[in-house]
Design a protein around this motif. Structure first.
Motif, PDB file in Angstrom:
ATOM      1  N   UNK A 156       0.830  -1.209   0.000  1.00 45.55           N
ATOM      2  CA  UNK A 156       0.000   0.000   0.000  1.00 45.55           C
ATOM      3  C   UNK A 156       0.860   1.252   0.000  1.00 45.55           C
ATOM      4  N   UNK A 157       1.939   1.239   0.777  1.00 45.44           N
ATOM      5  CA  UNK A 157       2.838   2.399   0.805  1.00 45.44           C
ATOM      6  C   UNK A 157       3.473   2.631  -0.570  1.00 45.44           C
ATOM      7  N   UNK A 158       3.890   1.539  -1.214  1.00 38.43           N
ATOM      8  CA  UNK A 158       4.472   1.676  -2.551  1.00 38.43           C
ATOM      9  C   UNK A 158       3.444   2.211  -3.548  1.00 38.43           C
ATOM     10  N   UNK A 159       2.211   1.713  -3.452  1.00 36.46           N
ATOM     11  CA  UNK A 159       1.164   2.207  -4.350  1.00 36.46           C
ATOM     12  C   UNK A 159       0.900   3.693  -4.141  1.00 36.46           C
ATOM     13  N   UNK A 160       0.942   4.133  -2.893  1.00 38.70           N
ATOM     14  CA  UNK A 160       0.770   5.554  -2.620  1.00 38.70           C
ATOM     15  C   UNK A 160       1.891   6.379  -3.246  1.00 38.70           C
ATOM     16  N   UNK A 161       3.128   5.859  -3.155  1.00 41.35           N
ATOM     17  CA  UNK A 161       4.251   6.571  -3.770  1.00 41.35           C
ATOM     18  C   UNK A 161       4.080   6.653  -5.282  1.00 41.35           C
ATOM     19  N   UNK A 162       3.650   5.538  -5.885  1.00 43.24           N
ATOM     20  CA  UNK A 162       3.462   5.526  -7.339  1.00 43.24           C
ATOM     21  C   UNK A 162       2.359   6.488  -7.745  1.00 43.24           C
ATOM     22  N   UNK A 163       1.254   6.488  -6.993  1.00 37.09           N
ATOM     23  CA  UNK A 163       0.147   7.388  -7.300  1.00 37.09           C
ATOM     24  C   UNK A 163       0.577   8.840  -7.177  1.00 37.09           C
ATOM     25  N   UNK A 164       1.336   9.152  -6.144  1.00 39.24           N
ATOM     26  CA  UNK A 164       1.808  10.518  -5.957  1.00 39.24           C
ATOM     27  C   UNK A 164       2.741  10.934  -7.092  1.00 39.24           C
ATOM     28  N   UNK A 165       3.591  10.016  -7.519  1.00 38.90           N
ATOM     29  CA  UNK A 165       4.489  10.321  -8.633  1.00 38.90           C
ATOM     30  C   UNK A 165       3.709  10.580  -9.909  1.00 38.90           C
ATOM     31  N   UNK A 166       2.641   9.765 -10.142  1.00 37.43           N
ATOM     32  CA  UNK A 166       1.819   9.979 -11.330  1.00 37.43           C
ATOM     33  C   UNK A 166       1.134  11.339 -11.281  1.00 37.43           C
ATOM     34  N   UNK A 167       0.662  11.726 -10.103  1.00 44.13           N
ATOM     35  CA  UNK A 167       0.018  13.039  -9.979  1.00 44.13           C
ATOM     36  C   UNK A 167       0.997  14.168 -10.237  1.00 44.13           C
ATOM     37  N   UNK A 168       2.259  13.998  -9.812  1.00 47.00           N
ATOM     38  CA  UNK A 168       3.271  15.038  -9.986  1.00 47.00           C
ATOM     39  C   UNK A 168       3.866  15.042 -11.382  1.00 47.00           C
ATOM     40  N   UNK A 169       3.458  14.093 -12.230  1.00 44.98           N
ATOM     41  CA  UNK A 169       3.980  14.043 -13.593  1.00 44.98           C
ATOM     42  C   UNK A 169       5.365  13.466 -13.704  1.00 44.98           C
ATOM     43  N   UNK A 170       5.787  12.662 -12.742  1.00 41.24           N
ATOM     44  CA  UNK A 170       7.110  12.054 -12.771  1.00 41.24           C
ATOM     45  C   UNK A 170       7.044  10.732 -13.539  1.00 41.24           C
ATOM     46  N   UNK A 171       8.128  10.444 -14.242  1.00 46.10           N
ATOM     47  CA  UNK A 171       8.181   9.199 -14.984  1.00 46.10           C
ATOM     48  C   UNK A 171       7.403   9.269 -16.288  1.00 46.10           C
ATOM     49  N   UNK A 172       7.483   8.169 -17.060  1.00 45.58           N
ATOM     50  CA  UNK A 172       6.823   8.130 -18.368  1.00 45.58           C
ATOM     51  C   UNK A 172       5.315   8.159 -18.242  1.00 45.58           C
ATOM     52  N   UNK A 173       4.773   7.353 -17.314  1.00 44.79           N
ATOM     53  CA  UNK A 173       3.323   7.338 -17.130  1.00 44.79           C
ATOM     54  C   UNK A 173       2.804   8.680 -16.635  1.00 44.79           C
TER      55      UNK A 173
END
Length: 324
Positions: A156-173
């Motif tokens: 769950x913690x990792x998913x939260x980090x991934x979701x936050x990164x997606x919201x911030x526009x980080x990474x390809x996705x």
């Protein structure tokens, strides 16, 4: 004070009644523990007995058939359980039966359940061992659940980090989700891929029509496709061409070597080309040879008219005419 006969009779009656009750109770207890019936012994091995104790019941298909008579620790991971089973159940328990440890109800004592095998096996002998199956205990289940909960928390913690990164526009996705220009480019790529797919389908249809239009019996392509002898000839021709190309390559290399030698001033050909004195000597030699040849012909003609050799030449002419 002397006892009366009635008191003595009453006392004797209670003594006999108590003795009878003790005997009946002993029989019932002994019958329950298989003390007064014929039994045979079966053993099995467990990794964990989960609180099994001596005297616990042994069940076969849900029926109480015996009791636990011995629990021995053989090593740090093997516990041998010895069971005393009624003789009348001997013919029902086969060698492929499996022993498991369960509980008598939710909070009852532990018991040994013997599950019948599915195959046609032999009857187990007295003192023989049957296979066992160790079920997961409550502690093991709680430990597994604890590990699962910890892994779920980390996930769950990792998913939260991934979701936050997606919201911030980080990474390809993240860029795909937030960058409209990249989304348009991807849409154009998809459109181009569709167009390319349509063009490829059209080209394949044209190719199929060309292949269908080929006369496989009369055309050269049909001969090459169907005539195995022609294919072998073509293969031999190609091999000969490869051999010839190798030979031509070797010849060109030799010729290049000769030309290089001529350029470097080596060999007879170079002398003939560059040495004028040698060329003049060769010319004089050829002139002398021609003059000598003419004189030799004149001498031979003179010999034909000489009276000493005239008859020999005439004989030679006659023999040549006969052969003709």
């Amino acid at each position: 004070m002397a006892r009366t006969n009635a008191q003595k009779t009453r006392l004797g009656f209670f003594v006999v009644l108590g003795t009878a009750l003790i005997i009946i109770a002993s029989y019932l207890i002994g019958n329950n523990q298989s003390l007064f019936s014929k039994t045979f012994t079966v053993t099995t091995v467990f990794n964990n007995v989960n609180g099994l104790q001596l005297g616990n019941n042994v069940r076969y298909s849900g029926i109480v058939v015996g009791t636990v008579k011995g629990i021995e620790m053989e090593n740090d991971s093997t516990i041998r359980v010895r069971m005393s089973i009624e003789e009348k159940m001997h013919r029902h328990i086969k060698k492929d039966a499996i022993a498991t440890i369960g509980s008598d109800g939710l909070v009852g004592s532990m018991i040994v359940n013997i599950i019948p095998g599915k195959g046609a096996s032999e009857v187990v002998g007295s003192g023989e061992e049957i296979d066992s199956y160790s079920r997961i205990g409550a502690e093991d289940m709680l430990s597994t659940l604890n590990v699962t909960n910890q892994n779920a928390a980390l996930l769950t913690a990792d998913l939260l980090k991934v979701t936050q990164s997606l919201k911030n526009g980080e990474g390809t996705l993240g860029k795909l989700l937030n960058d409209t220009l990249m989304a348009q480019n991807l849409q154009e790529i998809v459109v181009n891929l569709k167009y390319t797919s349509v063009e490829a389908n059209s080209a394949m249809k044209e190719l199929n029509s060309i292949i269908e239009a080929i006369d496989l019996e009369e055309s050269v392509a049909g001969v090459l496709l169907n005539d195995s002898l022609m294919a072998q000839k073509m293969r031999k021709t190609i091999q000969n061409m490869e051999t010839s190309s190798v030979a031509m390559d070797s010849l060109l290399q030799n010729l290049n070597g000769t030309v290089n030698q001529m350029k470097e001033g080596k060999g007879t050909v170079n002398l003939l080309v560059k040495d004028t004195l040698l060329a003049n000597q060769l010319q004089r030699t050829m002139d002398n040879i021609e003059q000598g040849t003419e004189r030799f012909n004149e001498n031979m003609e003179a010999l034909k008219h000489n009276f000493l050799t005239r008859r020999y030449f005439k004989r030679q002419e006659k023999e040549s005419r006969k052969k003709e």
